[in-house]
Design a protein around this motif. Sequence first.
Motif, PDB file in Angstrom:
ATOM      1  N   GLU A 150       1.415  -1.372  -0.122  1.00  0.00           N
ATOM      2  CA  GLU A 150       0.194  -0.299   0.068  1.00  0.00           C
ATOM      3  C   GLU A 150       1.190   1.505  -0.115  1.00  0.00           C
ATOM      4  O   GLU A 150       0.155   1.969  -0.517  1.00  0.00           O
ATOM      5  CB  GLU A 150      -1.514   0.194   1.500  1.00  0.00           C
ATOM      6  CG  GLU A 150      -1.810   0.999   0.990  1.00  0.00           C
ATOM      7  CD  GLU A 150      -2.894   0.806   2.178  1.00  0.00           C
ATOM      8  OE1 GLU A 150      -3.329   0.382   3.023  1.00  0.00           O
ATOM      9  OE2 GLU A 150      -2.919   2.433   3.268  1.00  0.00           O
ATOM     10  N   SER A 151       1.565   1.434   0.676  1.00  0.00           N
ATOM     11  CA  SER A 151       3.140   2.410   1.335  1.00  0.00           C
ATOM     12  C   SER A 151       3.553   2.993  -0.822  1.00  0.00           C
ATOM     13  O   SER A 151       3.913   3.274  -0.765  1.00  0.00           O
ATOM     14  CB  SER A 151       3.677   2.457   1.954  1.00  0.00           C
ATOM     15  OG  SER A 151       4.571   1.741   2.164  1.00  0.00           O
ATOM     16  N   GLU A 152       3.884   1.471  -1.006  1.00  0.00           N
ATOM     17  CA  GLU A 152       4.593   1.520  -2.508  1.00  0.00           C
ATOM     18  C   GLU A 152       4.038   2.587  -3.395  1.00  0.00           C
ATOM     19  O   GLU A 152       4.218   3.434  -3.977  1.00  0.00           O
ATOM     20  CB  GLU A 152       5.578   0.106  -2.984  1.00  0.00           C
ATOM     21  CG  GLU A 152       6.218  -0.441  -2.019  1.00  0.00           C
ATOM     22  CD  GLU A 152       6.830  -1.591  -1.907  1.00  0.00           C
ATOM     23  OE1 GLU A 152       8.044  -1.810  -1.833  1.00  0.00           O
ATOM     24  OE2 GLU A 152       6.390  -2.368  -2.982  1.00  0.00           O
ATOM     25  N   LEU A 153       1.854   1.987  -3.743  1.00  0.00           N
ATOM     26  CA  LEU A 153       1.475   2.180  -4.452  1.00  0.00           C
ATOM     27  C   LEU A 153       1.663   3.436  -4.005  1.00  0.00           C
ATOM     28  O   LEU A 153       0.863   4.370  -5.316  1.00  0.00           O
ATOM     29  CB  LEU A 153       0.473   1.147  -3.786  1.00  0.00           C
ATOM     30  CG  LEU A 153      -0.935   1.352  -5.017  1.00  0.00           C
ATOM     31  CD1 LEU A 153      -0.528   1.093  -6.472  1.00  0.00           C
ATOM     32  CD2 LEU A 153      -1.679   0.554  -4.515  1.00  0.00           C
ATOM     33  N   ALA A 180      -5.797  -0.855  -4.657  1.00  0.00           N
ATOM     34  CA  ALA A 180      -5.434   0.869  -5.248  1.00  0.00           C
ATOM     35  C   ALA A 180      -7.664   1.189  -4.643  1.00  0.00           C
ATOM     36  O   ALA A 180      -7.974   2.566  -4.042  1.00  0.00           O
ATOM     37  CB  ALA A 180      -5.767   1.018  -6.446  1.00  0.00           C
ATOM     38  N   GLU A 181      -8.408   0.641  -5.014  1.00  0.00           N
ATOM     39  CA  GLU A 181      -9.417   0.531  -5.099  1.00  0.00           C
ATOM     40  C   GLU A 181     -10.294   0.366  -3.165  1.00  0.00           C
ATOM     41  O   GLU A 181     -10.258   1.750  -2.928  1.00  0.00           O
ATOM     42  CB  GLU A 181     -10.695  -0.186  -5.399  1.00  0.00           C
ATOM     43  CG  GLU A 181     -11.082   0.216  -7.217  1.00  0.00           C
ATOM     44  CD  GLU A 181     -10.791  -1.220  -7.935  1.00  0.00           C
ATOM     45  OE1 GLU A 181     -11.696  -2.154  -6.511  1.00  0.00           O
ATOM     46  OE2 GLU A 181     -11.925  -1.445  -8.914  1.00  0.00           O
ATOM     47  N   GLU A 182      -9.836  -0.299  -2.580  1.00  0.00           N
ATOM     48  CA  GLU A 182     -10.254  -0.274  -1.071  1.00  0.00           C
ATOM     49  C   GLU A 182      -9.691   1.018  -0.624  1.00  0.00           C
ATOM     50  O   GLU A 182     -10.329   1.854  -0.134  1.00  0.00           O
ATOM     51  CB  GLU A 182      -9.311  -1.131  -0.491  1.00  0.00           C
ATOM     52  CG  GLU A 182      -9.611  -2.638  -0.502  1.00  0.00           C
ATOM     53  CD  GLU A 182      -9.211  -3.651   0.530  1.00  0.00           C
ATOM     54  OE1 GLU A 182      -8.141  -3.636   0.845  1.00  0.00           O
ATOM     55  OE2 GLU A 182      -9.216  -4.575  -0.350  1.00  0.00           O
ATOM     56  N   THR A 183      -8.049   1.430  -0.834  1.00  0.00           N
ATOM     57  CA  THR A 183      -7.450   2.427   0.029  1.00  0.00           C
ATOM     58  C   THR A 183      -7.733   4.044  -1.173  1.00  0.00           C
ATOM     59  O   THR A 183      -7.561   4.937  -0.458  1.00  0.00           O
ATOM     60  CB  THR A 183      -6.193   2.411  -0.689  1.00  0.00           C
ATOM     61  OG1 THR A 183      -5.592   2.312  -2.296  1.00  0.00           O
ATOM     62  CG2 THR A 183      -5.634   1.637   0.435  1.00  0.00           C
ATOM     63  N   GLY A 184      -8.851   3.983  -2.205  1.00  0.00           N
ATOM     64  CA  GLY A 184      -8.819   5.004  -2.607  1.00  0.00           C
ATOM     65  C   GLY A 184      -8.052   5.956  -3.422  1.00  0.00           C
ATOM     66  O   GLY A 184      -8.653   7.138  -4.316  1.00  0.00           O
ATOM     67  N   LEU A 185      -6.782   5.256  -3.717  1.00  0.00           N
ATOM     68  CA  LEU A 185      -5.579   5.275  -4.746  1.00  0.00           C
ATOM     69  C   LEU A 185      -6.105   5.096  -6.054  1.00  0.00           C
ATOM     70  O   LEU A 185      -5.542   6.101  -7.406  1.00  0.00           O
ATOM     71  CB  LEU A 185      -4.382   4.755  -4.420  1.00  0.00           C
ATOM     72  CG  LEU A 185      -3.326   4.995  -2.780  1.00  0.00           C
ATOM     73  CD1 LEU A 185      -2.885   4.175  -2.571  1.00  0.00           C
ATOM     74  CD2 LEU A 185      -2.843   5.921  -3.175  1.00  0.00           C
TER      75      LEU A 185
END
Length: 292
Positions: free
Chosen positions: A28-31, A80-85
């Motif tokens: 997640e942080s890499e994304l 990305a969907e879960e995190t809003g990214l």
Amino acid sequence: QAKQAGRNGVRFFDQSMQDSISARVRLESELRLALERDEFELYYQAQVDQRGRIVGAEALVRWNHPNGGCVPPSRFIPLAEETGLILALGGWVLERACAQWKEWQRLPGTRGLTVAVNVSARQFHQPDFCERVAAAVARHGVAPGVLKLELTEGMLLESMERTIATMHRLKRIGVRLSLDDFGTGYSSLQYLKRLPLDQLKIDQSFVRDLVGDGNDQAIVLTIIAMARSLKLEVIAEGVETEAQRALLAKLGCRRYQGYLFGRPVPASELMRAVADGPPGRGILMRFPGHGN
Ligand code: C2E
Ligand code: MG
Ligand code: MG
Ligand code: MG
């Protein structure tokens, strides 16, 4: 509680779970950094007509991870969907695909070429989604009918009226709408006829075993009949063999996408395929009824 459960011999957090959680947090942080670091790239997969001519391309995002690997979308799109990214990523994809179309226009043989972009649910339901699309289209002078947005059934089910209104607004911008992975959701004919769609995309799960599976043939035939009565174009995805393509053609499908015609490739490579034309006369001769 976990402790108690542990005493009873059930442990909720064992080491492998802990490992997969940290792997996820790391991903997640890499994304998050990947956009800033410009690690995403769009690949394009050809969409062809009955003669094998490339009539369009689907943009498929790739993540070139700094430690050398290429992370498949199945691993980072859901995250990305879960995190809003996905909002930032989806915006980038849209922008990049329109810019790419513009660049392609300088090359011969690219005039009618369409570009399809996958849109996620969260992206589609953003209050200013239509404005964003309109801005990208205007910025790059994308011709009407060229940009296709690929939507999925699931995302259209929530707040039906608003969804249909958004779709109509997109149509007014000159964008075309395609329903991706068709057949895997729950759309009824009743429901479908209310949606201002241009294309149905037959999911690859029906194409995979099509040649040997009578049920899949029946489903595909039904989808094609439904598309015809609703005046929608049909395209089959995941076409890997000539036998599949021939059967799809027999069932009435005239647009294809799949490894038989090319894998997703960088933009320049797709342009090489466009310039080369259909892969030799050998293939053309296998298409019945076209004389060459
Ligand atoms: P999709 O939109 O249904 O895309 C088709 C997928 O099938 C792609 O996988 C493509 O590489 C693969 N494919 C194409 N032809 C064949 C074939 O002949 N055989 C087989 N076995 N597979 C084939 P990919 O690129 O890994 O993408 C997976 C999914 O990730 C896409 O499914 C789409 O839902 C999502 N995705 C990809 N790019 C984006 C994007 O920019 N935005 C969003 N929101 N989702 C994306
Ligand atoms: Mg798609
Ligand atoms: Mg699909
Ligand atoms: Mg799919």
